[in-house]
Write an enzyme that holds these catalytic residues in place. Sequence first.
Site, short mmCIF file in Angstrom:
data_model
loop_
_atom_site.label_atom_id
_atom_site.label_comp_id
_atom_site.label_asym_id
_atom_site.label_seq_id
_atom_site.Cartn_x
_atom_site.Cartn_y
_atom_site.Cartn_z
N ARG A 62 0.87 -1.19 0.00
CA ARG A 62 0.00 0.00 0.00
C ARG A 62 0.90 1.22 0.00
O ARG A 62 1.79 1.36 0.83
CB ARG A 62 -0.97 -0.02 1.18
N HIS A 103 -1.87 3.51 6.62
CA HIS A 103 -2.79 2.43 6.99
C HIS A 103 -4.24 2.90 6.83
O HIS A 103 -5.04 2.27 6.17
CB HIS A 103 -2.51 2.00 8.42
N TYR A 154 7.95 4.05 9.81
CA TYR A 154 8.32 2.63 9.72
C TYR A 154 8.75 2.16 8.33
O TYR A 154 9.06 1.01 8.14
CB TYR A 154 7.17 1.74 10.24
#
Lengths: 326, 357
Positions: free
Chosen positions: B257, B261, B271
């Site tokens: 993706r 999120h 991250y």
Amino acid sequence: MAQMTMIQAITNALDGELGRDEKVLLFGEDVGQSGGVFRATDGLQKKYGEHRVFDTPLAESGIGGLATGLAIQGFRPVMEIQFFGFVFETFDEIAGQAARMRFRSGGRYTAPITYRAPFGGGVKTPEMHADSLEGLLLQTPGLKVVIPSNPYDAKGLLISAIRDDDPVFFLEHMKLYRSLRQEVPEDAYTIPLGQANIVRPGKDVTVVAYGAMVHTAVKAADEWSKTRGIEAEVIDLRTISPLDMETIVQSVKKTHRAVVLQEAQKSSGAAAEIVAQITENAIYHLEGPVLRITAPDTVYPFGMIEDEWLPTPDRVLRGLEKVMSL
Amino acid sequence: MSAVLEKKSLPYLQVLDEEGNVVSAEWMPKLSDEVLRDLMRKMVFTRIWDGRAVKLTRQGRLGFYAPVAGQEASMIGSEAATQKEDFLLPSYRDVPQAVWHGWPLYQAFLYSRGHQHGGQFPQDVHVLMPQIIIGAQVVQAAGVALAFKLNKEPKVAFTYIGDGGTSQGDFYEGINFAGAYQAPAVFIVQNNQFAISVPVALQTAAETLAKKAVAAGIPGVQVDGMDVLAVYAATKQAVDRARAGGGPSLIETITFRYGPHTMSGDDPTRYRTKDLEEQWQRKDPLVRFRKFLESKNLWSEADEERVIAEANDAVKEALSQADNYPKMTVAQLIDSMFESLPADLIAQRADFAEEGK
């Protein structure tokens, strides 16, 4: 009319509903070939076939998910949780999924599931088998909760639960399974969910109870009548969600005193809700505070001290004395 | 095409490379030019609407939204291999599959805003509301699939979960139940590398997520999830197999993706490296499929522009439909708790009605 134990009445109800509606399915751990650990489904797989009554893999959340999936495809699953203490494993499927189905889909999907589970103290089961966790279910919008106290009610309520278009949790007290027999008609009949039953009329104090505690309450009331001449009115709730507050309030308006008896630990459960609603609806009719007689707020102590933990007839009598003295 | 699902060692399926060259003619699904063009149309459409949805969420005009850019091949290639009568159990990111399976876009917007009529699917749309609880859709898919088997209906239940979701107990229970009953289900694991921020390497020691099928006794396959033809080919086999009574299977799509999120505050720079993101963008599903179609004279700049305009118009139209839809009320909410209301809820409903809600 046949004399039946509660377990026989339950088997009889399941049998009748399987025969009446081909969308009714029975499944769970050991319910098929073996007929269930308490034999509640004894002979039903043989009679209706493996596609109607079947064993599942040993995973409660999987069983719950299976029920949800089958229900949205038009089946009426009657799933067994082998012991109520295992409900935590499948709580999402009950509270998080099935009970929210009608809301989440704006009525496009429903979950007419009946969850059956044995529970209740006094029969020396292992840990995590007997706990009274019904308070958890009461906090679940969209779920009905039924706890019968005798064979006749068990059959009529279970049939109502299976035919209900919403999820219903049907709790079976293990101590009642085989401890009493009653005349139970062979034919199907229903007892409406949410309708309490006055099992012992009286004029002096209202005692609200459900499940096995109904018998403890009646015993105490009879004893009290003999020794003190005080007449307690005992109400068997039969359904703890929704509550039949009308019957309770009518009784309180007559007796002006009330006590709620529950086997479960004390706080935030069915008894607390009943006390709150009596206060909301009948406070000016009360002559004293409404008390709860319950187990202490601890985990269920399987084995050694079960009988002391459960509300004993003595503890009930002391509670009744107290509510009359206030 | 050989039977990839039957192989003993778990295969990795790729049809197109990053440049749109056919690397495995053997697994090339037999699709008409029209269907090939439609796959591209759906991917472009979805990319445009995803971008619009992200903006609308930032403006506060949509509620909850989980971006999908990067996963178009994985989502659309799999859904396209199913039939309208097949039943979809999506998770919260799988809105595109639900829409291409028939969910009206304005209802998806209503759902995003928290209106329960978002989940009021038309009778001929066989989709469940997006699942929020990770894994619950997998156990339910086993139930839906068992229903099809008991009813002897030639239908398939298909469901999606992410890489992180395969750590959840319900994932194992669901694939195991479906296997035990040989129910017609297809489980698609979209491995987009991160469960919010946690990388796959921290989820499991399993070499691949497809391998988790082995313990359930069902076939598993790993697919290039940036390759719409590979995803289609694997899903078509799995769906056909299930429909024919061959039981469930598991497909892992390797994808990414691009966005956060969800639009609720996730910051991927905490991250993921820029490097990693660029590495994945070079695998982009739209770029490679566009190259493939152009090489066959099946796609042009004019086609692309037409679809972009179509998507923008559709979003505008759906948004206006959602804007004009009557607001949900507390009374409606109460009514949706039971088939018929108990006395206490009737009283509570009356209280809210008095407040005019």
